[in-house]
Design an enzyme around this catalytic site. Structure first.
Site, mmCIF file in Angstrom:
data_model
loop_
_atom_site.group_PDB
_atom_site.id
_atom_site.type_symbol
_atom_site.label_atom_id
_atom_site.label_comp_id
_atom_site.label_asym_id
_atom_site.label_seq_id
_atom_site.Cartn_x
_atom_site.Cartn_y
_atom_site.Cartn_z
ATOM 1 N N LYS A 11 26.436 9.004 49.860
ATOM 2 C CA LYS A 11 25.986 9.315 51.220
ATOM 3 C C LYS A 11 26.476 10.707 51.603
ATOM 4 C CE LYS A 11 23.668 6.911 54.399
ATOM 5 N NZ LYS A 11 22.387 6.252 54.062
ATOM 6 N N THR A 58 24.125 3.095 49.649
ATOM 7 C CA THR A 58 24.651 4.266 50.349
ATOM 8 C C THR A 58 24.966 3.944 51.804
ATOM 9 O OG1 THR A 58 22.478 5.159 50.968
ATOM 10 C CG2 THR A 58 23.364 5.788 48.821
ATOM 11 N N ASP A 59 24.273 2.974 52.388
ATOM 12 C CA ASP A 59 24.609 2.544 53.746
ATOM 13 C C ASP A 59 25.991 1.908 53.781
ATOM 14 O OD1 ASP A 59 23.530 2.239 56.556
ATOM 15 O OD2 ASP A 59 24.074 0.149 56.118
ATOM 16 N N PHE A 159 37.053 53.366 50.800
ATOM 17 C CA PHE A 159 36.442 53.071 49.497
ATOM 18 C C PHE A 159 36.009 54.391 48.879
ATOM 19 C CE2 PHE A 159 32.940 51.364 46.729
ATOM 20 C CZ PHE A 159 33.796 50.698 45.858
ATOM 21 N N ARG A 176 36.752 53.391 57.295
ATOM 22 C CA ARG A 176 35.516 52.655 57.560
ATOM 23 C C ARG A 176 35.821 51.348 58.270
ATOM 24 N NH1 ARG A 176 33.677 49.643 51.872
ATOM 25 N NH2 ARG A 176 35.708 48.675 51.468
ATOM 26 N N VAL A 227 37.934 45.898 49.060
ATOM 27 C CA VAL A 227 37.996 44.455 49.298
ATOM 28 C C VAL A 227 38.720 43.782 48.137
ATOM 29 C CG1 VAL A 227 36.627 42.367 49.634
ATOM 30 C CG2 VAL A 227 35.870 44.516 50.663
ATOM 31 N N GLN A 228 38.487 44.247 46.913
ATOM 32 C CA GLN A 228 39.114 43.659 45.740
ATOM 33 C C GLN A 228 40.636 43.696 45.841
ATOM 34 O OE1 GLN A 228 36.474 45.634 45.777
ATOM 35 N NE2 GLN A 228 35.106 45.326 44.031
ATOM 36 N N ASN A 254 30.996 41.730 51.879
ATOM 37 C CA ASN A 254 31.339 42.957 52.592
ATOM 38 C C ASN A 254 30.223 43.247 53.590
ATOM 39 O OD1 ASN A 254 32.370 45.369 53.433
ATOM 40 N ND2 ASN A 254 32.451 46.322 51.420
ATOM 41 N N HIS A 256 28.357 45.227 56.089
ATOM 42 C CA HIS A 256 28.320 46.670 56.287
ATOM 43 C C HIS A 256 27.963 47.052 57.728
ATOM 44 C CE1 HIS A 256 28.758 47.047 52.014
ATOM 45 N NE2 HIS A 256 27.627 46.392 51.789
#
Length: 301
Positions: A11, A58-59, A159, A176, A227-228, A254, A256
């Site tokens: 479910k 599933t109920d 960067f 930035r 970012v890395q 990222n 922008h």
């Protein structure tokens, strides 16, 4: 000749809300979850020869989620997921694995007249706390996760000095805007059973709080070269803060924000260091992933 090589069912999108009412103080605490529970085991005949005798409806799975939420704590979600999975394996001998995914939706207590309100809450973002649990009879594997935490800083990110070739048009930048939707996961060392999860239950909320705090603090304070580089520092700190965690990962888009050249209007300066009005971009965007693991993974006894 065909054969059934994999099967699971259950479910999905079971919405659960639970309120804990402290009778002495009158303070309520609320938890809202979306739960998915998928079962695996000796169920192949339900697919191959239409034998429904091996199927847990599933109920019934949905109803079990509600009953177990009533009978047990739902915080932390790592514990509740383990309780659910252990129940299905204990109840049905032909079920050998339960896959439980829980998404906890964020409700924040209102502060009214400088005081936390006892029973009123607000949705202050789309951030969710998530758990993926895989429960078998001899192990419980847990991965915790934060998604939907959107962050931005208007400076403190650069960067430059990246690889350039004939296809490169991106200019180098030393200052930035940096923005992303945080997707942070941490995988716990293997638990032997539900009792082991219960024994260490205090670890889960602390790790979630630490991961969230580390993410925001490092994002805000790091003089980001990329970012890395920033996400690696975040993951390192999570491993340091939670010795019981085996690995941590981030997946960060990222998002922008591009300068708008307004020089056409009376020579207005609005690029580089003069940029104040910028254009948020919906796509395409960079997408950066990293996973940081301990040097020698160990299993929990």
């Amino acid at each position: 000749m065909a054969r059934l090589s994999a099967a699971r069912y259950g479910k999905d999108n079971v919405r659960v809300y639970k309120v804990h009412k402290d009778k002495e103080t009158g303070v309520h605490t609320v938890t809202e979850m979306t739960v998915c529970c998928l079962l695996e085991g000796e169920i192949e005949t339900s697919y191959t020869v239409a034998d429904n005798s091996v199927v847990v409806a599933t109920d019934s799975i949905k109803n079990t989620i509600y009953i177990k939420a009533k009978e047990n704590p739902v915080d932390p979600p790592e514990l509740f997921a383990s309780i659910l999975g252990a129940h299905f394996l204990d109840t049905y001998k032909h079920i050998h694995k339960a896959n439980v995914m829980i998404k906890v939706h964020r409700w924040t207590r209102m502060v009214i007249d400088d005081k936390p309100h006892p029973h009123s809450f607000l949705r202050d973002g789309e951030e969710t706390r998530n758990v993926k649990a895989v429960i078998t009879r001899d192990s419980i594997h847990l991965t915790s996760n934060i998604t939907g935490l959107t962050v931005l800083k208007s400076t403190g990110s650069a960067f430059h000095s990246f690889l350039r070739d004939e296809f490169t048009t991106l200019p180098e930048v030393w200052d930035r805007i940096l923005s992303t939707d945080v997707d942070c996961s941490w995988t716990w060392k293997t638990f032997a059973n539900l009792a082991a999860v219960q024994k260490d239950v205090a670890l889960f909320n602390k790790a979630w709080t630490d991961a969230r705090t580390i993410t925001m603090r490092t994002f805000a304070n790091d003089d980001s070269a990329s970012v890395q580089a920033t996400m690696y520092k975040m993951a390192e700190e999570i491993l340091e803060a939670a010795p019981e965690v085996e690995k941590a990962s981030y997946k960060l888009p990222n998002k922008h924000y591009f300068d708008i050249d307004l020089s056409w209007y009376k020579g207005t300066k609005n690029t580089g260091a003069d940029a104040e009005v910028v254009a948020p971009q919906s796509g395409p965007n960079g997408l950066i992933f990293c996973e940081v693991s301990r040097s020698v993974p160990t299993a929990r006894l």
